[in-house]
Design a protein around this motif. Sequence first.
Motif, PDB file in Angstrom:
ATOM      1  N   ILE A 125      10.693   9.384  -5.361  1.00  0.00           N
ATOM      2  CA  ILE A 125       9.959  10.399  -4.592  1.00  0.00           C
ATOM      3  C   ILE A 125      10.864  11.566  -4.250  1.00  0.00           C
ATOM      4  O   ILE A 125      10.462  12.736  -4.336  1.00  0.00           O
ATOM      5  N   VAL A 126      12.113  11.278  -3.880  1.00  0.00           N
ATOM      6  CA  VAL A 126      13.041  12.358  -3.541  1.00  0.00           C
ATOM      7  C   VAL A 126      13.290  13.233  -4.768  1.00  0.00           C
ATOM      8  O   VAL A 126      13.330  14.462  -4.688  1.00  0.00           O
ATOM      9  N   GLU A 134       0.829  -1.206   0.000  1.00  0.00           N
ATOM     10  CA  GLU A 134       0.000   0.000   0.000  1.00  0.00           C
ATOM     11  C   GLU A 134       0.858   1.248   0.000  1.00  0.00           C
ATOM     12  O   GLU A 134       0.840   2.012   0.936  1.00  0.00           O
ATOM     13  N   ARG A 135       1.635   1.440  -1.040  1.00  0.00           N
ATOM     14  CA  ARG A 135       2.430   2.672  -1.112  1.00  0.00           C
ATOM     15  C   ARG A 135       2.581   3.037  -2.576  1.00  0.00           C
ATOM     16  O   ARG A 135       2.339   2.210  -3.446  1.00  0.00           O
ATOM     17  N   PRO A 136       2.952   4.291  -2.862  1.00  0.00           N
ATOM     18  CA  PRO A 136       3.125   4.656  -4.264  1.00  0.00           C
ATOM     19  C   PRO A 136       4.112   3.727  -4.951  1.00  0.00           C
ATOM     20  O   PRO A 136       5.105   3.312  -4.355  1.00  0.00           O
ATOM     21  N   MET A 160      11.681   3.343  -5.054  1.00  0.00           N
ATOM     22  CA  MET A 160      10.548   4.243  -4.844  1.00  0.00           C
ATOM     23  C   MET A 160      11.007   5.498  -4.126  1.00  0.00           C
ATOM     24  O   MET A 160      10.646   6.614  -4.484  1.00  0.00           O
ATOM     25  N   ARG A 161      11.854   5.334  -3.119  1.00  0.00           N
ATOM     26  CA  ARG A 161      12.340   6.511  -2.380  1.00  0.00           C
ATOM     27  C   ARG A 161      13.143   7.432  -3.280  1.00  0.00           C
ATOM     28  O   ARG A 161      13.029   8.657  -3.205  1.00  0.00           O
ATOM     29  N   ALA A 182      10.352  15.434  -5.187  1.00  0.00           N
ATOM     30  CA  ALA A 182      10.279  16.462  -4.137  1.00  0.00           C
ATOM     31  C   ALA A 182      11.265  17.583  -4.414  1.00  0.00           C
ATOM     32  O   ALA A 182      10.976  18.756  -4.187  1.00  0.00           O
ATOM     33  N   ARG A 183      12.437  17.198  -4.932  1.00  0.00           N
ATOM     34  CA  ARG A 183      13.461  18.227  -5.160  1.00  0.00           C
ATOM     35  C   ARG A 183      13.142  19.074  -6.376  1.00  0.00           C
ATOM     36  O   ARG A 183      13.572  20.215  -6.462  1.00  0.00           O
ATOM     37  N   GLY A 185      10.174  20.157  -6.993  1.00  0.00           N
ATOM     38  CA  GLY A 185       9.282  21.193  -6.481  1.00  0.00           C
ATOM     39  C   GLY A 185       7.815  20.911  -6.669  1.00  0.00           C
ATOM     40  O   GLY A 185       7.382  19.820  -6.892  1.00  0.00           O
TER      41      GLY A 185
END
Lengths: 108, 89
Positions: free
Chosen positions: B82-83, B66-68, B78-79, B86-87, B89
Amino acid sequence: MTMFDVGRVCYKIAGRDAGKKGVIVEVLDVNYVVIDGATRRRKCNVKHLEPTDQVISVKHGSASEDIAKALGIPFTPKKAKQKKEQVKKAPKATVKKAATPAQKEKKA
Amino acid sequence: MPIPQLKSRTFRRVQRRTPGGKTVQHYHLRKPKQPHCGGCGAILHGIPHERPVIMRNIPKTMKRPERPYGGVLCSKCMRVAIVFKARQG
């Protein structure tokens, strides 16, 4: 002085709410903070956060609604769970089968 | 002799003992292989690999984390994704 101070906008990078924005509301520890925003209010490990360069002025114990406004996220209040009224089902009328002669012999 | 279609390697051969003591060969359909991460190729966790008829009856939430990117990327990849987002913007 760490990046993870009250008011720092972060993205969650782990868990089921990964990729969601939040604000650090409280610092518990060197490793743990309380985050709120697009995710629900929860304790979070600092390793699971990606800080941004944005800092918002957030009071120590702000309500979720105020934080959502500050971040520019639509706020959805949590629906109170309504307990479903348990309707007791009437017991089904069962017709007991009369024992056949073969079964009667077995029992004997 | 087995029927010709059972000679195919899509079946796997399993030796079974009968109650009479004989050892006979049974032919079982193979299961699909484990799913791999789209980024690094590592084996993904939390995803069953069964024949389609079983997979159809398993609810969707029991077939992936249950995660993206659950079921597509491993947690490490995945991390990273996502990072990166996020960077940006």
